[in-house]
Design a protein around this motif. Structure first.
Motif, PDB file in Angstrom:
ATOM      1  N   ALA A 243       0.747  -1.370  -0.045  1.00  0.00           N
ATOM      2  CA  ALA A 243       0.114   0.036   0.103  1.00  0.00           C
ATOM      3  C   ALA A 243       0.940   0.985  -0.098  1.00  0.00           C
ATOM      4  CB  ALA A 243      -0.906   0.048   1.326  1.00  0.00           C
ATOM      5  N   HIS A 244       0.913   2.000  -1.101  1.00  0.00           N
ATOM      6  CA  HIS A 244       1.679   3.198  -1.291  1.00  0.00           C
ATOM      7  C   HIS A 244       1.281   4.172  -0.565  1.00  0.00           C
ATOM      8  CE1 HIS A 244       5.211   2.818  -3.798  1.00  0.00           C
ATOM      9  NE2 HIS A 244       4.572   1.770  -4.470  1.00  0.00           N
ATOM     10  N   SER A 245       1.853   5.143  -0.107  1.00  0.00           N
ATOM     11  CA  SER A 245       1.126   6.685   0.355  1.00  0.00           C
ATOM     12  C   SER A 245       1.276   7.506  -0.969  1.00  0.00           C
ATOM     13  CB  SER A 245       2.246   7.140   1.527  1.00  0.00           C
ATOM     14  OG  SER A 245       3.349   7.524   0.902  1.00  0.00           O
ATOM     15  N   VAL A 246       0.454   8.554  -0.520  1.00  0.00           N
ATOM     16  CA  VAL A 246       0.614   9.496  -1.481  1.00  0.00           C
ATOM     17  C   VAL A 246       2.095  10.057  -2.298  1.00  0.00           C
ATOM     18  CG1 VAL A 246      -0.102  11.868  -2.274  1.00  0.00           C
ATOM     19  CG2 VAL A 246      -1.966  10.350  -1.358  1.00  0.00           C
ATOM     20  N   ASP A 247       2.676  10.228  -0.897  1.00  0.00           N
ATOM     21  CA  ASP A 247       4.093  10.805  -1.466  1.00  0.00           C
ATOM     22  C   ASP A 247       4.945   9.691  -2.017  1.00  0.00           C
ATOM     23  OD1 ASP A 247       3.442  13.130  -0.216  1.00  0.00           O
ATOM     24  OD2 ASP A 247       4.507  12.718   1.775  1.00  0.00           O
ATOM     25  N   SER A 248       4.977   8.555  -1.527  1.00  0.00           N
ATOM     26  CA  SER A 248       5.863   7.412  -2.249  1.00  0.00           C
ATOM     27  C   SER A 248       5.090   7.151  -3.397  1.00  0.00           C
ATOM     28  CB  SER A 248       5.742   6.212  -1.396  1.00  0.00           C
ATOM     29  OG  SER A 248       4.524   5.589  -1.371  1.00  0.00           O
ATOM     30  N   TRP A 249       3.741   7.195  -3.972  1.00  0.00           N
ATOM     31  CA  TRP A 249       3.384   6.704  -5.323  1.00  0.00           C
ATOM     32  C   TRP A 249       3.770   7.883  -6.114  1.00  0.00           C
ATOM     33  CZ3 TRP A 249       1.736   2.759  -7.433  1.00  0.00           C
ATOM     34  CH2 TRP A 249       0.926   2.922  -8.400  1.00  0.00           C
ATOM     35  N   LYS A 250       3.910   9.225  -5.632  1.00  0.00           N
ATOM     36  CA  LYS A 250       4.281  10.421  -6.476  1.00  0.00           C
ATOM     37  C   LYS A 250       5.619  10.194  -6.901  1.00  0.00           C
ATOM     38  CE  LYS A 250       0.929  14.022  -5.274  1.00  0.00           C
ATOM     39  NZ  LYS A 250       0.948  15.260  -4.804  1.00  0.00           N
ATOM     40  N   GLU A 251       6.539   9.816  -6.097  1.00  0.00           N
ATOM     41  CA  GLU A 251       8.062   9.438  -6.033  1.00  0.00           C
ATOM     42  C   GLU A 251       8.578   8.509  -6.986  1.00  0.00           C
ATOM     43  OE1 GLU A 251       9.362   8.908  -2.126  1.00  0.00           O
ATOM     44  OE2 GLU A 251       9.202  11.018  -1.385  1.00  0.00           O
ATOM     45  N   LEU A 252       7.486   7.383  -6.920  1.00  0.00           N
ATOM     46  CA  LEU A 252       7.741   6.218  -7.791  1.00  0.00           C
ATOM     47  C   LEU A 252       7.574   6.490  -9.494  1.00  0.00           C
ATOM     48  CD1 LEU A 252       7.551   3.051  -8.208  1.00  0.00           C
ATOM     49  CD2 LEU A 252       5.283   3.328  -8.313  1.00  0.00           C
ATOM     50  N   TRP A 253       6.519   7.344  -9.605  1.00  0.00           N
ATOM     51  CA  TRP A 253       6.334   7.897 -11.110  1.00  0.00           C
ATOM     52  C   TRP A 253       7.166   9.020 -11.483  1.00  0.00           C
ATOM     53  CZ3 TRP A 253       3.491   4.976 -14.211  1.00  0.00           C
ATOM     54  CH2 TRP A 253       2.625   3.908 -13.743  1.00  0.00           C
ATOM     55  N   ASP A 254       7.486  10.033 -10.538  1.00  0.00           N
ATOM     56  CA  ASP A 254       8.087  11.266 -10.896  1.00  0.00           C
ATOM     57  C   ASP A 254       9.440  10.942 -10.484  1.00  0.00           C
ATOM     58  OD1 ASP A 254       8.829  13.548 -11.700  1.00  0.00           O
ATOM     59  OD2 ASP A 254       7.926  14.655 -10.396  1.00  0.00           O
ATOM     60  N   GLY A 255      10.507  10.378 -11.418  1.00  0.00           N
ATOM     61  CA  GLY A 255      11.819  10.315 -11.000  1.00  0.00           C
ATOM     62  C   GLY A 255      12.420   8.870 -10.850  1.00  0.00           C
ATOM     63  N   LYS A 256      11.630   7.804 -10.873  1.00  0.00           N
ATOM     64  CA  LYS A 256      11.819   6.656 -11.018  1.00  0.00           C
ATOM     65  C   LYS A 256      11.528   5.920 -12.225  1.00  0.00           C
ATOM     66  CE  LYS A 256      12.091   5.877  -5.672  1.00  0.00           C
ATOM     67  NZ  LYS A 256      11.482   4.972  -4.694  1.00  0.00           N
ATOM     68  N   VAL A 257      10.150   5.957 -12.417  1.00  0.00           N
ATOM     69  CA  VAL A 257       9.661   5.291 -13.560  1.00  0.00           C
ATOM     70  C   VAL A 257       9.964   6.393 -14.817  1.00  0.00           C
ATOM     71  CG1 VAL A 257       7.398   4.803 -14.725  1.00  0.00           C
ATOM     72  CG2 VAL A 257       7.927   4.026 -12.357  1.00  0.00           C
ATOM     73  N   PHE A 258       9.581   7.709 -14.675  1.00  0.00           N
ATOM     74  CA  PHE A 258       9.949   8.629 -15.638  1.00  0.00           C
ATOM     75  C   PHE A 258      11.058   9.674 -15.164  1.00  0.00           C
ATOM     76  CE2 PHE A 258       5.348   7.765 -16.517  1.00  0.00           C
ATOM     77  CZ  PHE A 258       5.145   7.584 -18.031  1.00  0.00           C
ATOM     78  N   LYS A 259      11.410  10.222 -15.996  1.00  0.00           N
ATOM     79  CA  LYS A 259      12.554  11.114 -15.665  1.00  0.00           C
ATOM     80  C   LYS A 259      11.929  12.275 -14.846  1.00  0.00           C
ATOM     81  CE  LYS A 259      15.441  10.754 -19.912  1.00  0.00           C
ATOM     82  NZ  LYS A 259      15.929  11.606 -20.949  1.00  0.00           N
ATOM     83  N   LYS A 260      12.938  12.542 -13.720  1.00  0.00           N
ATOM     84  CA  LYS A 260      12.063  13.889 -12.901  1.00  0.00           C
ATOM     85  C   LYS A 260      11.938  14.840 -13.721  1.00  0.00           C
ATOM     86  CE  LYS A 260      11.508  15.339  -8.666  1.00  0.00           C
ATOM     87  NZ  LYS A 260      10.628  14.495  -7.720  1.00  0.00           N
ATOM     88  N   GLY A 261      10.405  15.332 -13.556  1.00  0.00           N
ATOM     89  CA  GLY A 261       9.880  16.528 -13.930  1.00  0.00           C
ATOM     90  C   GLY A 261       9.187  16.448 -15.306  1.00  0.00           C
ATOM     91  N   SER A 262       9.235  15.293 -15.948  1.00  0.00           N
ATOM     92  CA  SER A 262       8.586  14.993 -17.212  1.00  0.00           C
ATOM     93  C   SER A 262       7.241  14.544 -17.139  1.00  0.00           C
ATOM     94  CB  SER A 262       9.528  13.768 -17.944  1.00  0.00           C
ATOM     95  OG  SER A 262       9.238  12.432 -17.258  1.00  0.00           O
ATOM     96  N   VAL A 263       6.463  14.219 -15.835  1.00  0.00           N
ATOM     97  CA  VAL A 263       5.329  14.067 -15.694  1.00  0.00           C
ATOM     98  C   VAL A 263       4.749  14.678 -14.274  1.00  0.00           C
ATOM     99  CG1 VAL A 263       5.345  11.513 -16.549  1.00  0.00           C
ATOM    100  CG2 VAL A 263       5.886  12.113 -13.993  1.00  0.00           C
ATOM    101  N   LYS A 264       3.610  14.816 -14.443  1.00  0.00           N
ATOM    102  CA  LYS A 264       2.627  15.647 -13.205  1.00  0.00           C
ATOM    103  C   LYS A 264       1.905  14.515 -12.575  1.00  0.00           C
ATOM    104  CE  LYS A 264      -1.054  18.019 -13.601  1.00  0.00           C
ATOM    105  NZ  LYS A 264      -2.012  19.025 -13.835  1.00  0.00           N
ATOM    106  N   VAL A 265       2.100  14.121 -11.221  1.00  0.00           N
ATOM    107  CA  VAL A 265       1.406  13.025 -10.635  1.00  0.00           C
ATOM    108  C   VAL A 265       0.480  13.608  -9.700  1.00  0.00           C
ATOM    109  CG1 VAL A 265       1.527  11.056  -9.417  1.00  0.00           C
ATOM    110  CG2 VAL A 265       3.460  11.945 -10.733  1.00  0.00           C
TER     111      VAL A 265
END
Length: 297
Positions: A243-265
């Motif tokens: 169960a991700h938190s809001v913060d960990s979910w945002k960090e997953l997509w913005d910086g780990k899955v996609f390049k940092k700053g290339s998506v808005k979560v």
């Protein structure tokens, strides 16, 4: 011990009929069954048949019949993409009966630009029974497959440059791989919470590889999350999911899955009553949904 090895598994079905007025109207419109009692009996019969395929909690507690996609605040953006972006493709991953695929088409997303996928063909087939359709009358392409199988979705880095060439005809596909970097909208509800932390990361990577780099392309949905710190939890099959938190979910997509700053979560926690959950300290039966939308910039 796995849940399937425990006594009294699976739990009995919950036959509480809890559809909202707009959901009842949708089922009547799609199935052609206009009598309230006949519709109820029909849906409960399909519920029993689906539970025999695999006893997911969402089938047991009647959540399978609810509409999810149109409840999200991002839904208007989905319909806008369908109307304004030429050839925009929508993937409904973990689609089960295809309720949401049918809903988005009913609301204006072009039918020939929608494709669906789930692990079990049987659920999609029951969708035809549920909505009184056939593969000919509702000819949205469906691909059965395991999201971790390279034959369904091969690993691919996200695209950051425009993709050229025409999209392949969706009805010709037996895999999602020809759609790598070409899908404008990916809907994933009640899906991520079936898996552990590493598996969720792998799925996120694979969906990111499918997503078009065109600004405005989105991955959205909801699943069980954490209102506090991220945590492990037992899932319906007796395994461990995350169960991700809001913060960990945002960090997953913005910086780990996609390049940092290339998506808005966008992400937030929505609490809902779930009587099949254990009571919290205040005696409330609450489930915490993590609602999210990942948008290419």
């Amino acid at each position: 011990m796995a849940e399937s090895d425990k006594p009294n598994w699976p739990p009995p079905l919950d036959h509480e009929y809890t559809l909202k007025e707009d959901e009842i109207a949708f089922f009547k419109q799609e199935s052609g069954i206009t009598d309230d009692q006949a519709l109820k009996e029909h849906i409960l019969k399909v519920q029993s048949d689906a539970y025999a395929i695999y006893p997911y909690p969402c089938i047991r507690r009647f959540a399978f019949a609810t509409l999810k996609i149109s409840r999200y605040p991002f839904y208007k953006d989905v319909l806008k993409l369908g109307k304004e972006r030429p050839g925009a493709i929508l993937l409904d991953i973990g689609c089960c009966f295809g309720n949401d695929s049918r809903k988005v088409i009913r609301d204006g997303f072009p039918k020939d630009q929608v494709i669906a996928s789930d692990l079990r063909q049987g659920f999609w087939d029951l969708g035809h029974e549920l909505f009184k359709s056939t593969p000919e009358t509702f000819d949205v392409p469906f691909i059965a497959g395991d999201v971790f199988s390279d034959t369904l979705i091969a690993p691919a880095e996200p695209a950051y440059e425009p993709v050229t060439g025409a999209n392949p005809p969706l009805k010709s596909l037996t895999s999602l791989n020809p759609l790598i970097h070409r899908i404008s909208v990916i809907h994933a509800s009640a899906f991520f919470h079936l898996f552990d932390e590493q598996q969720q990361f792998t799925i996120a990577q694979r969906l990111a590889g499918l997503l078009s780099p065109e600004p405005g392309s989105i991955i959205f949905g909801s699943h069980i999350g954490s209102a506090g710190e991220p945590s492990n939890r037992s899932n319906a099959s007796g395994g461990i999911s995350y169960a991700h938190s809001v913060d960990s979910w945002k960090e997953l997509w913005d910086g780990k899955v996609f390049k940092k700053g290339s998506v808005k979560v966008d992400a937030f926690i929505h609490e809902m009553e779930r009587k099949d959950r254990a009571p919290d300290r205040e005696g409330k039966y609450i489930a915490t949904l993590l609602v999210f939308c990942v948008t290419r910039l």
